[in-house]
Design a protein around this motif. Sequence first.
Motif, PDB file in Angstrom:
ATOM      1  N   SER A  58       0.732  -1.101   0.354  1.00  0.00           N
ATOM      2  CA  SER A  58      -0.164  -0.197   0.491  1.00  0.00           C
ATOM      3  C   SER A  58       1.277   1.215  -0.230  1.00  0.00           C
ATOM      4  CB  SER A  58      -1.132  -0.197   1.091  1.00  0.00           C
ATOM      5  OG  SER A  58      -1.837   1.281   1.110  1.00  0.00           O
ATOM      6  N   GLY A  59       0.578   2.580  -0.664  1.00  0.00           N
ATOM      7  CA  GLY A  59       0.974   3.663  -0.757  1.00  0.00           C
ATOM      8  C   GLY A  59       2.029   2.760  -2.131  1.00  0.00           C
ATOM      9  N   THR A  61       4.433   3.901  -5.531  1.00  0.00           N
ATOM     10  CA  THR A  61       4.254   4.140  -7.004  1.00  0.00           C
ATOM     11  C   THR A  61       5.734   3.636  -7.869  1.00  0.00           C
ATOM     12  OG1 THR A  61       5.977   6.232  -5.954  1.00  0.00           O
ATOM     13  CG2 THR A  61       3.672   6.846  -5.618  1.00  0.00           C
TER      14      THR A  61
END
Length: 119
Positions: A58-59, A61
Amino acid sequence: MNKQSDFDDLPSLSFYRYENFFNIYEDEYNNRFYNLLKSINIFPANDSSAEEEYLVNSGDTWVYISYQYYNTIDLWWLVCEYNQIKDPTQLPEAGKKIKLLKRDYVWPVLSELNRQLRQ
């Protein structure tokens, strides 16, 4: 056919930068532009000795994954191309497994790609 490195008045770029794989053209007004319509295709090797799996957190990029795995933000595009991501503005999906070209293969693959594009 000119690359950014062919222009003395433009900054030098890291070998890993996406821009290195596109030609720069000049129009009659000396405006310069990249031919971004040309595509680069680097498909997964489907060879476990040449790639590793990465579990997206999660999070994450594309830039973060590039930095975490390759120690540079400049290979975000390789992560996307290798996984056939057509829209890098979409964040990677948490919990999804993606493939990464092993570090030892990056330089030879990019060198060969660069050679082919210069022909």
